[in-house]
Design an enzyme around this catalytic site. Structure first.
Site, PDB file in Angstrom:
ATOM      1  N   ASP A 142       0.864  -1.176   0.000  1.00 38.26           N
ATOM      2  CA  ASP A 142       0.000   0.000   0.000  1.00 38.26           C
ATOM      3  C   ASP A 142       0.906   1.232   0.000  1.00 38.26           C
ATOM      4  O   ASP A 142       1.669   1.455   0.951  1.00 38.26           O
ATOM      5  CB  ASP A 142      -0.882  -0.022   1.251  1.00 38.26           C
ATOM      6  CG  ASP A 142      -1.834   1.159   1.332  1.00 38.26           C
ATOM      7  OD1 ASP A 142      -1.674   2.131   0.567  1.00 38.26           O
ATOM      8  OD2 ASP A 142      -2.731   1.126   2.196  1.00 38.26           O
ATOM      9  N   VAL A 143       0.836   2.046  -1.048  1.00 40.22           N
ATOM     10  CA  VAL A 143       1.756   3.183  -1.181  1.00 40.22           C
ATOM     11  C   VAL A 143       1.493   4.276  -0.161  1.00 40.22           C
ATOM     12  O   VAL A 143       2.303   5.197  -0.012  1.00 40.22           O
ATOM     13  CB  VAL A 143       1.720   3.795  -2.601  1.00 40.22           C
ATOM     14  CG1 VAL A 143       2.173   2.782  -3.641  1.00 40.22           C
ATOM     15  CG2 VAL A 143       0.342   4.368  -2.923  1.00 40.22           C
ATOM     16  N   ASN A 178       2.750   5.596 -10.153  1.00 38.49           N
ATOM     17  CA  ASN A 178       1.519   5.576 -10.956  1.00 38.49           C
ATOM     18  C   ASN A 178       0.264   5.348 -10.137  1.00 38.49           C
ATOM     19  O   ASN A 178      -0.833   5.689 -10.591  1.00 38.49           O
ATOM     20  CB  ASN A 178       1.637   4.483 -12.024  1.00 38.49           C
ATOM     21  CG  ASN A 178       0.309   4.182 -12.683  1.00 38.49           C
ATOM     22  OD1 ASN A 178      -0.205   4.971 -13.478  1.00 38.49           O
ATOM     23  ND2 ASN A 178      -0.289   3.033 -12.337  1.00 38.49           N
ATOM     24  N   TYR A 202      -9.718  15.132  -6.916  1.00 37.22           N
ATOM     25  CA  TYR A 202      -8.762  14.524  -7.852  1.00 37.22           C
ATOM     26  C   TYR A 202      -7.808  15.570  -8.406  1.00 37.22           C
ATOM     27  O   TYR A 202      -6.583  15.375  -8.415  1.00 37.22           O
ATOM     28  CB  TYR A 202      -9.532  13.842  -8.980  1.00 37.22           C
ATOM     29  CG  TYR A 202      -8.657  13.114  -9.971  1.00 37.22           C
ATOM     30  CD1 TYR A 202      -8.049  11.912  -9.635  1.00 37.22           C
ATOM     31  CD2 TYR A 202      -8.452  13.625 -11.257  1.00 37.22           C
ATOM     32  CE1 TYR A 202      -7.258  11.225 -10.541  1.00 37.22           C
ATOM     33  CE2 TYR A 202      -7.664  12.945 -12.171  1.00 37.22           C
ATOM     34  CZ  TYR A 202      -7.062  11.758 -11.810  1.00 37.22           C
ATOM     35  OH  TYR A 202      -6.270  11.090 -12.715  1.00 37.22           O
ATOM     36  N   LYS A 258      -3.725  15.811  -7.894  1.00 40.89           N
ATOM     37  CA  LYS A 258      -2.805  15.748  -9.024  1.00 40.89           C
ATOM     38  C   LYS A 258      -1.984  17.043  -9.141  1.00 40.89           C
ATOM     39  O   LYS A 258      -0.825  17.009  -9.551  1.00 40.89           O
ATOM     40  CB  LYS A 258      -3.570  15.464 -10.313  1.00 40.89           C
ATOM     41  CG  LYS A 258      -4.165  14.063 -10.375  1.00 40.89           C
ATOM     42  CD  LYS A 258      -3.084  12.987 -10.336  1.00 40.89           C
ATOM     43  CE  LYS A 258      -3.650  11.593 -10.556  1.00 40.89           C
ATOM     44  NZ  LYS A 258      -2.593  10.545 -10.581  1.00 40.89           N
ATOM     45  N   THR A 272      -9.447   3.293 -19.443  1.00 44.08           N
ATOM     46  CA  THR A 272      -9.222   2.368 -18.333  1.00 44.08           C
ATOM     47  C   THR A 272     -10.504   2.235 -17.516  1.00 44.08           C
ATOM     48  O   THR A 272     -11.485   2.955 -17.723  1.00 44.08           O
ATOM     49  CB  THR A 272      -8.117   2.890 -17.394  1.00 44.08           C
ATOM     50  OG1 THR A 272      -8.544   4.131 -16.814  1.00 44.08           O
ATOM     51  CG2 THR A 272      -6.801   3.094 -18.145  1.00 44.08           C
TER      52      THR A 272
END
Length: 256
Positions: A64-65, A87, A152, A156, A187
């Site tokens: 888990d990042v 990513n 989001y 980012k 995706t």
């Protein structure tokens, strides 16, 4: 300055599907040994099995990042890498007044803090060897605002700002830090965005998808393989003079 190692190793987060999987496959096809990192054990196993069938060198690692201790342990276990592709990401769409604090924090934690923790863990050994490539997968949402993506876009923007600061710190060494900023990519994450558009605009999902495609300068969605090609370039020795840059993949024409 020391030369780049002959046998290059990469670590890709969010590697089990979508852009991450395409990046793993592109780097492995280019001859790199790739550590594929994600949270979905079964999906990672599928990535590794597919790579093994092509005789690519892909090692799955579950992590888990957003977990600082887990990231530290992962990089200690994996050892030195030449390329980090940060990513891992999540998204959700909602108007600001319907965006919960939990959702806001979740997107910032994965999309921005996860990049920070991964890069911070990779950086010392890259600096020690004076060689490394850090590529952050951001988004055109890092460059402009739009309705329903406040959390989001904020996350980012943070990831891109961090990348630029990191690039300033490594300038003059053999380490570089750059970002790729794709438009909408074909995706599962975009499928969820399409479902949200359909719900908010009273369209069906086919119409919502067509609308989203028409809004892209290319008239279609970006493919994961196109993003992977951009990442592979920035990860290559040919990109050694490129640092602190943002490679936008939107077909041109969007306002940033």
């Amino acid at each position: 300055m020391s030369a780049a190692p002959q046998s290059r190793r990469a670590l890709v987060t969010g590697a089990s599907r979508g852009i991450g999987r395409a990046v793993v496959e592109r780097l492995a096809a280019d001859g790199l040994s790739v550590v594929a990192v994600g949270r979905d054990r079964d999906a990672l196993a599928d990535v590794a099995a597919s790579a093994g069938g092509r005789r690519w060198r892909v090692e799955p690692q579950r992590c888990d990042v957003t977990d600082e201790d887990a990231i530290t342990t992962l990089f200690d276990r994996v050892g030195p890498i030449d390329v980090l592709v940060a990513n891992a990401g999540v998204s959700a769409s909602a108007p600001v007044h319907r965006t919960s604090l939990n959702e806001w924090n979740r997107q910032l934690l994965v999309n921005a803090t996860g990049v920070f923790l991964s890069a911070r863990a990779a950086l010392p050994q890259m600096r020690e060897r004076n060689h490394g490539r850090i590529v952050v997968v951001a988004s055109v949402a890092a460059l402009h605002g739009a309705r329903y993506i406040s959390a989001y876009a904020a996350s980012k923007h943070a990831a891109l700002g961090f990348t630029r600061c990191l690039a300033a710190e490594v300038a003059g060494s053999g380490v570089t830090a750059n970002a790729v900023c794709p438009g909408y990519v074909d995706t599962a994450m975009t499928d969820r965005s399409i479902a949200t558009i359909a719900a908010l605009t009273d369209r069906d999902e086919a119409d919502a998808r067509a609308f989203l495609e028409r809004e892209q300068p290319l008239g279609r969605l970006i493919t994961p393989e196109e993003v992977a090609a951009a990442v592979a370039f920035l990860a290559s020795d040919a990109a050694a003079p490129i640092n602190g840059q943002t490679l936008v993949l939107d077909g041109g024409g969007l306002q940033h």
